[in-house]
Motif scaffolding. Structure first.
Motif, mmCIF file in Angstrom:
data_model
loop_
_atom_site.group_PDB
_atom_site.id
_atom_site.type_symbol
_atom_site.label_atom_id
_atom_site.label_comp_id
_atom_site.label_asym_id
_atom_site.label_seq_id
_atom_site.Cartn_x
_atom_site.Cartn_y
_atom_site.Cartn_z
ATOM 1 N N ASP A 1 96.446 10.044 -5.188
ATOM 2 C CA ASP A 1 96.303 9.167 -6.350
ATOM 3 C C ASP A 1 97.658 8.639 -6.803
ATOM 4 N N ASN A 2 97.625 7.792 -7.820
ATOM 5 C CA ASN A 2 98.842 7.154 -8.328
ATOM 6 C C ASN A 2 99.144 7.582 -9.763
ATOM 7 N N ALA A 3 98.672 8.788 -10.157
ATOM 8 C CA ALA A 3 98.947 9.261 -11.527
ATOM 9 C C ALA A 3 100.332 9.894 -11.584
ATOM 10 N N GLY A 4 100.569 10.754 -12.567
ATOM 11 C CA GLY A 4 101.920 11.282 -12.789
ATOM 12 C C GLY A 4 102.301 12.449 -11.903
ATOM 13 N N GLY A 5 101.343 12.972 -11.132
ATOM 14 C CA GLY A 5 101.656 14.119 -10.278
ATOM 15 C C GLY A 5 101.369 15.421 -11.002
ATOM 16 N N ILE A 6 100.679 16.314 -10.315
ATOM 17 C CA ILE A 6 100.341 17.597 -10.942
ATOM 18 C C ILE A 6 101.621 18.432 -11.092
ATOM 19 N N PRO A 7 101.893 18.957 -12.293
ATOM 20 C CA PRO A 7 103.131 19.705 -12.503
ATOM 21 C C PRO A 7 103.129 21.057 -11.771
ATOM 22 N N ALA B 1 91.852 12.988 -9.975
ATOM 23 C CA ALA B 1 92.721 11.811 -9.835
ATOM 24 C C ALA B 1 92.435 10.823 -10.971
ATOM 25 N N LEU B 2 91.141 10.585 -11.236
ATOM 26 C CA LEU B 2 90.778 9.609 -12.271
ATOM 27 C C LEU B 2 91.143 10.116 -13.665
ATOM 28 N N ASP B 3 90.880 11.398 -13.914
ATOM 29 C CA ASP B 3 91.238 11.959 -15.230
ATOM 30 C C ASP B 3 92.743 11.826 -15.456
ATOM 31 N N ALA B 4 93.523 12.123 -14.408
ATOM 32 C CA ALA B 4 94.988 12.075 -14.563
ATOM 33 C C ALA B 4 95.450 10.638 -14.822
ATOM 34 N N CYS B 5 94.844 9.664 -14.132
ATOM 35 C CA CYS B 5 95.227 8.257 -14.359
ATOM 36 C C CYS B 5 94.806 7.809 -15.759
#
Ligand SMILES: Nc1ncnc2c1ncn2[C@@H]1O[C@H](COP(=O)(O)OP(=O)(O)OP(=O)(O)O)[C@@H](O)[C@H]1O
Ligand SMILES: [Mg+2]
Length: 427
Positions: free
Chosen positions: A73-79, A47-51
């Motif tokens: 999490d609030n990142a872009g979403g796993i493709p 989650a943190l890496d993606a953010c």
């Protein structure tokens, strides 16, 4: 007359490395009892890496109840493609593994491990992202001795970020994953894990919902806090020849005709044409393709010259650009969670042969502690046990009953661990 069977040579599937309790314990460096902590660390790391990759402050919600652990999490979403590729067990899928960089996740292994854990605990894994729910469960082909992965998709209401949920049946109650919420030590372990993540990530807002009750809640102390991003160009100084060859091979696999000139542009300080020209002139590789140095054989002397020239034409990365947690955040954190006036903080910055590092340590007497507590981290990921256990000569005389918290964190692009599960640092 029936002939008797004779001894023979058999091939076993590599997939099995992920689907038995023994193998998973080796892979993760932790026994089954500790898997909830492994699951949590890997999901929070992701989650943190993606953010960080997107340059947004992470907001993470951890939910645990008697039969599930969920991290959102609030990142872009796993493709979708990444989910599909992570279910191919003959290869590893990572947006980071092949680069040398101070990232949290770097092996392309964690999500696969989670699929394996789901199988061993008789559970299922679901990933909600980009309005799709991926439901993953595993059957086992007894004859082939091979897991069969079932991946179903259905619509999901989740439009922001990713939510990963591991669920298991309530009936399995002998040992975890039975109702792990009935054992108060789990809540304490998970509480401290979240504390560790919040301590080493000043931009993180994180909450632990334990059976419907908020057990830990922390609001970021600095939403603008910056660390080295996984998407930043990697530095030639962080590579050895083997790493560089591996990275080059990965690029040739996806683009067989890639020129060395274009490959060089990936590196910190070498994106400008003049710098790249200098490397190409020095090594006599002006129009060469990357694959010319890889096949038929790896040209090690040439690679050594290329790496040296890349380093000579780039600047060293300053330790502080890797990210500094800082005295202010740590002091605030320790005060908020019971620290008295005895807080100490120290930071050391430096480099070893061009590879930068920052080591930060803090110490506090904490009200409510009954024994010494180590909170440790590496590359902004919180350790499950004391990551520095093998290199703490300097506090040998610490009495285990002292109510002190000892915090230690190191960031560096080249860290070595004792095992794949990142159990202890080898410094
Ligand atoms: N929460 C998430 N949001 C967006 N992308 C994600 C998320 N979790 C995982 N990914 C993507 O899936 C890939 C695989 O994740 P996985 O945890 O298996 O490997 P990793 O993080 O690269 O390395 P490690 O095995 O050391 O954790 C990541 O590299 C990333 O591209
Ligand atoms: Mg990961």
């Amino acid at each position: 007359m029936m002939s008797s069977p004779i001894r023979s040579t058999f091939t076993t599937s590599r997939k099995l490395e992920y689907f038995s309790e023994g193998e998973l314990s080796k892979q993760t460096g932790h026994s089954r009892k500790e898997w909830p902590r492994v699951v949590l660390r890997e999901l929070i790391d992701n989650a943190l890496d993606a953010c960080d990759e997107m340059g947004i402050a992470p907001n993470v919600l951890v939910r645990c109840d008697a039969t599930s652990i969920e991290v959102s999490d609030n990142a872009g979403g796993i493709p979708v493609e990444t989910v599909q590729r992570m279910l191919e067990f003959d290869s590893r899928t990572s947006s980071r593994a092949i680069y040398v960089a101070p990232d949290r996740g770097a092996q392309g292994n964690a999500l696969k491990t989670l699929v394996g854990i789901a199988h061993v605990i008789n559970g299922r894994l679901s990933i909600d992202s980009r309005q799709i729910r991926h439901s993953i469960s595993i059957d086992f082909d007894v004859i082939r001795q091979e897991p069969v992965i079932c991946h179903d998709t259905s619509p999901s209401a989740r439009t922001t970020g990713t939510s990963v949920r591991l669920e298991w049946p309530a009936s399995d109650s002998d040992h975890w994953p039975g109702d792990f919420t009935s054992d108060s030590s789990y809540e304490s372990h998970l509480w401290w894990q979240l504390f560790g993540f919040a301590a080493i990530n000043p931009h993180l807002t994180i909450c632990l919902d334990w059976c419907g009750t908020t057990s830990f809640e922390h609001v970021a102390s600095d939403l603008q806090w910056k660390k080295w991003k996984p998407s930043q160009p990697t530095s030639a100084y962080w590579y050895q020849v083997d790493d560089l060859v591996r990275l080059a091979a990965a690029y040739v696999q996806s683009n067989p005709d890639i020129l060395i000139r274009d490959f060089l542009a990936l590196f910190d300080g070498l994106s400008r044409t003049a710098k790249r020209k200098a490397v190409l002139d020095e090594t006599g590789l002006q129009r060469a393709r990357l694959r010319d140095l890889l096949s038929p054989d790896v040209d090690t002397p040439k690679w050594t010259a290329v790496l040296r020239s890349m380093q000579n034409n780039a600047q060293l990365v300053k330790p502080r650009s890797l990210g500094i947690i800082g005295r202010e955040h740590l002091t605030q954190m320790l005060r908020k969670y019971g620290g008295a006036d005895s807080i100490r903080y120290r930071k050391v910055e430096g480099d070893r042969a061009g590879v930068p590092y920052v080591l930060e340590a803090a110490f506090a007497r904490l009200k409510g502690l009954t024994r010494a507590k180590f909170v440790t981290g590496a590359n902004f990921s919180a350790g499950i046990n004391d990551l520095f256990a093998r290199s703490r000569g300097w506090i040998d005389d610490l009495d285990n009953t002292d109510p002190v918290l000892i915090f230690t964190h190191i960031v560096s692009p080249r860290l070595s661990f004792s095992d794949r599960g990142k159990g202890a640092l080898l410094l």
